[in-house]
Design an enzyme around this catalytic site. Structure first.
Site, PDB file in Angstrom:
ATOM      1  N   ASP A 127       0.960  -1.040  -0.185  1.00 14.76           N
ATOM      2  CA  ASP A 127      -0.064   0.076  -0.140  1.00 14.76           C
ATOM      3  C   ASP A 127       0.852   1.199  -0.015  1.00 14.76           C
ATOM      4  O   ASP A 127       1.845   1.310   0.659  1.00 14.76           O
ATOM      5  CB  ASP A 127      -0.992  -0.246   1.344  1.00 14.76           C
ATOM      6  CG  ASP A 127      -1.906   1.124   1.339  1.00 14.76           C
ATOM      7  OD1 ASP A 127      -3.058   1.039   0.556  1.00 14.76           O
ATOM      8  OD2 ASP A 127      -2.042   1.830   2.209  1.00 14.76           O
ATOM      9  N   GLU A 154      14.543 -15.512   1.046  1.00 12.00           N
ATOM     10  CA  GLU A 154      14.714 -16.451   1.869  1.00 12.00           C
ATOM     11  C   GLU A 154      13.915 -17.745   1.704  1.00 12.00           C
ATOM     12  O   GLU A 154      13.971 -18.861   2.053  1.00 12.00           O
ATOM     13  CB  GLU A 154      14.342 -16.096   3.504  1.00 12.00           C
ATOM     14  CG  GLU A 154      15.344 -14.832   3.830  1.00 12.00           C
ATOM     15  CD  GLU A 154      14.879 -14.375   5.277  1.00 12.00           C
ATOM     16  OE1 GLU A 154      13.774 -14.734   5.770  1.00 12.00           O
ATOM     17  OE2 GLU A 154      15.388 -13.419   5.593  1.00 12.00           O
TER      18      GLU A 154
HETATM   19  C1  NOJ Z   1      -4.481   2.866  -0.894  1.00  8.38           C
HETATM   20  C2  NOJ Z   1      -5.459   2.037  -0.627  1.00  8.38           C
HETATM   21  O1  NOJ Z   1      -5.582   1.374  -1.823  1.00  8.38           O
HETATM   22  C3  NOJ Z   1      -6.544   2.855  -0.268  1.00  8.38           C
HETATM   23  O2  NOJ Z   1      -7.708   1.999  -0.221  1.00  8.38           O
HETATM   24  C4  NOJ Z   1      -6.250   3.456   1.109  1.00  8.38           C
HETATM   25  O3  NOJ Z   1      -7.269   4.294   1.366  1.00  8.38           O
HETATM   26  C5  NOJ Z   1      -5.013   4.192   1.061  1.00  8.38           C
HETATM   27  N1  NOJ Z   1      -3.799   3.480   0.350  1.00  8.38           N
HETATM   28  C6  NOJ Z   1      -4.604   4.378   2.407  1.00  8.38           C
HETATM   29  O4  NOJ Z   1      -4.108   3.067   3.242  1.00  8.38           O
END
Ligand code: NOJ
Length: 560
Positions: free
Chosen positions: A219, A269
């Site tokens: 993310d 790993e």
């Molecule tokens: C990207 C994610 O896809 C989204 O859903 C989220 O709100 C933001 N990152 C923050 O984590």
């Protein structure tokens, strides 16, 4: 079969001696766990629900699933506010149920990718509570990004930065200090200069890899490392577009790649090595760094997702991304929809040229102004999907797109969950319209999602899209997806692609073995090129009569 390999213009294959890693050309299906299938009737999708629906994934023919966060969370941001990265939210299941789900998917030949959220935790995370309790200047606060406020008593935020969901990016804690949250206030940013934070994420990666997870979706991979040295620039200075690459205070800094080199060492790993895909909203020329084999291995390419349904644009995007992938020794990724954007059936049914802000206004009108042409949207969506599935690289599908679901654009304000709605001062309804629980059956209390009502209300028109209805219909979108995935599996023999001449508004490319994909982006029929049509996104092959209708994709085998 053909001499295509000699003429490939965009080779991106690894050397012939390297075994092809599974992810290079995988079809990865994104599950948004809370909205996929609810086994116990509490209105929230769960892990046993996913396990029970593995036959759907098998009949669809996907290679892997990616699960959006299922970790303990107060749901301030749909689970991207993580309380504990090494556990399962009790509303979604248990670690034992996670293991059962992985075993069932693996037994079905489907790999598992989980979401890792490294930019922030939730404000309920043990280390964040420790930080609040320990007070200013404590070592506990150093794991997050705390700064003293301006003004005599620190009553003003350290800077005027705004958060992605709207409102200030700093939250006061009442003792003169403020913490940074790039997203919602419930999502405090980690301090990635802190060795314990780095170490803790390595532990998390091993925790899931040891449980059999095959890969990770990372993310906001471009946000982790920040330069917080004084004086902090103003929001206007940060937004200046003349900053050199890597010089922004918190987006896409070069140092972030040290983090991913350490992650790569952990992935290696394992046998086979674990893999990852970066969610990095960076300029196209910066993406390769995230995707490099020394880093995460792949990065999402959102270019098609952001493009109109347009021949020149689609072709340019493919050329550019295959070139970039080849340069960085990886394969490309392709995406049309995910849990953050208006579903592509609706996007393609709206007038061309609309951007995110236009779509936010459209959602605010309840999806009526302008009125989308959903029949056209569905036709173009199927054509775009067949185009995407013919490309080399991995294809990411979002749950429900195989049912041809449009956006639920008229959700009542009272049921909205996305923090964007509140934080934008009620001007952006946010992303709930693509997160409405799936319709599995035409009948039933939540169209087969679960034994009770669903956590977001489903519209009555979901019945027509239900999986059980489409399952019986050879012309349904579900059948079209199954067929395309089955042909992709049969035809997948390499990663080369060569564009061929085509009339204006038509894109045609040839793949190893000599099969071709042709998409007519216009609304007028054009003559079908020679070959045997094995797949059509619109009318069945035997009804085409020498013509390729508008807004349709076909795959052709070479004429005998
Ligand atoms: C990207 C994610 O896809 C989204 O859903 C989220 O709100 C933001 N990152 C923050 O984590």
């Amino acid at each position: 079969m053909s001499d295509l390999l000699d003429h490939a213009t965009t080779p991106s294959s690894p050397p012939a001696t390297t075994p092809d890693p599974w992810w290079r050309q995988a079809v990865v299906y994104q599950v948004y766990p809370r909205s996929f299938a609810d086994s116990n009737g509490d209105g929230t999708g769960d892990l046993p629900g996913i396990t029970a629906r593995v036959p759907h994934l098998v009949s669809l023919g996907v290679d892997a699933v990616w699960l959006s966060p299922f970790y303990p969370s107060a749901l301030a941001d749909g689970g991207y506010d993580v309380d504990d990265h090494r556990d399962v939210d009790p509303a979604i299941g248990t670690l034992e149920q996670f293991d059962e789900m992985v075993a069932t998917l693996h037994a079905a030949g489907i790999k598992v990718v989980v979401d890792i959220v490294p930019n922030h935790s939730s404000n309920r995370h043990r280390w964040f509570r420790d930080a609040l309790a320990a007070g200013p200047g404590s070592p506990e606060r150093e794991r997050y990004v705390f700064a003293r406020g301006r003004g005599e008593h620190g009553e003003l935020p350290p800077s005027d930065w705004t958060a992605v969901f709207g409102g200030p990016a700093w939250e006061p804690v009442g003792d003169g200090e403020w913490y940074l949250h790039t997203f919602a206030p419930e999502q405090p940013d980690w301090n990635w200069d802190h060795p314990e934070v780095r170490e803790d994420f390595l532990t998390t990666l091993r925790f899931w890899a040891d449980r059999g997870v095959d890969g990770f979706r990372v993310d906001v991979a471009h946000a982790l490392v920040k330069d917080m040295s004084s004086p902090l620039p103003s929001a206007a200075e940060l937004a200046a577009d003349d900053l050199p690459d890597g010089a922004h205070r918190f987006w896409d800094r070069d140092e972030v790649h040290e983090v991913y080199r350490a992650w790569r060492a952990v992935f290696d790993e394992y046998d086979p090595p674990r893999t990852a895909v970066a969610e990095a909203w960076v300029a196209t020329h910066r993406r390769a760094r995230y995707a490099s084999p020394e880093g995460l291995g792949q990065a999402f390419n959102f270019d098609l997702l952001r493009s109109d349904f347009d021949a020149a644009s689609f072709r340019r995007i493919v050329e550019e991304n295959l070139r970039l992938a080849a340069e960085s020794g990886t394969s490309s990724t392709w995406v049309l929809s995910n849990h953050d954007v208006v579903r592509h059936v609706s996007r393609y049914g709206l007038p061309d040229g609309m951007d995110e802000a236009d779509r936010a206004r459209w959602l605010l009108s309840g999806g009526t102004d302008p009125a989308p042409d959903l029949e056209r949207g569905a036709r173009r969506a199927r054509a775009a999907t067949a185009f995407l599935l013919a490309l080399p690289g991995s294809a990411y599908l979002y749950q429900g797109e195989e049912l041809g679901l449009p956006e639920v654009a008229d959700l009542d304000a009272a049921v909205l969950q996305d923090p964007t709605w509140l934080r934008s001062g009620h001007v952006d309804k946010g992303r709930d319209g693509c997160r409405v629980p799936l319709p599995w059956t035409a009948e039933g209390p939540s169209h087969g999602f679960g034994p009770g009502p669903s956590h977001l209300p489903q519209p009555s028109w979901f019945a027509a899209h239900a999986a059980d209805v489409q399952d019986r219909d050879p012309r349904s979108t579900l059948s079209a997806y199954r067929e395309a995935l089955a042909w992709r599996r049969r035809l997948r023999t390499g990663e080369e692609l060569v564009f061929e001449d085509a009339p204006e508004g038509v894109v045609r490319f040839r793949r190893p073995g000599g099969w071709t994909c042709v998409t007519n982006f216009t609304t007028r029929a054009v003559p079908l090129p020679p070959g045997r049509v094995v797949l059509s996104s619109g009318a069945p092959a035997d009804e085409l009569d020498g013509e390729l209708p508008g807004e349709t994709t076909v795959w052709l085998l070479p004429a005998d």
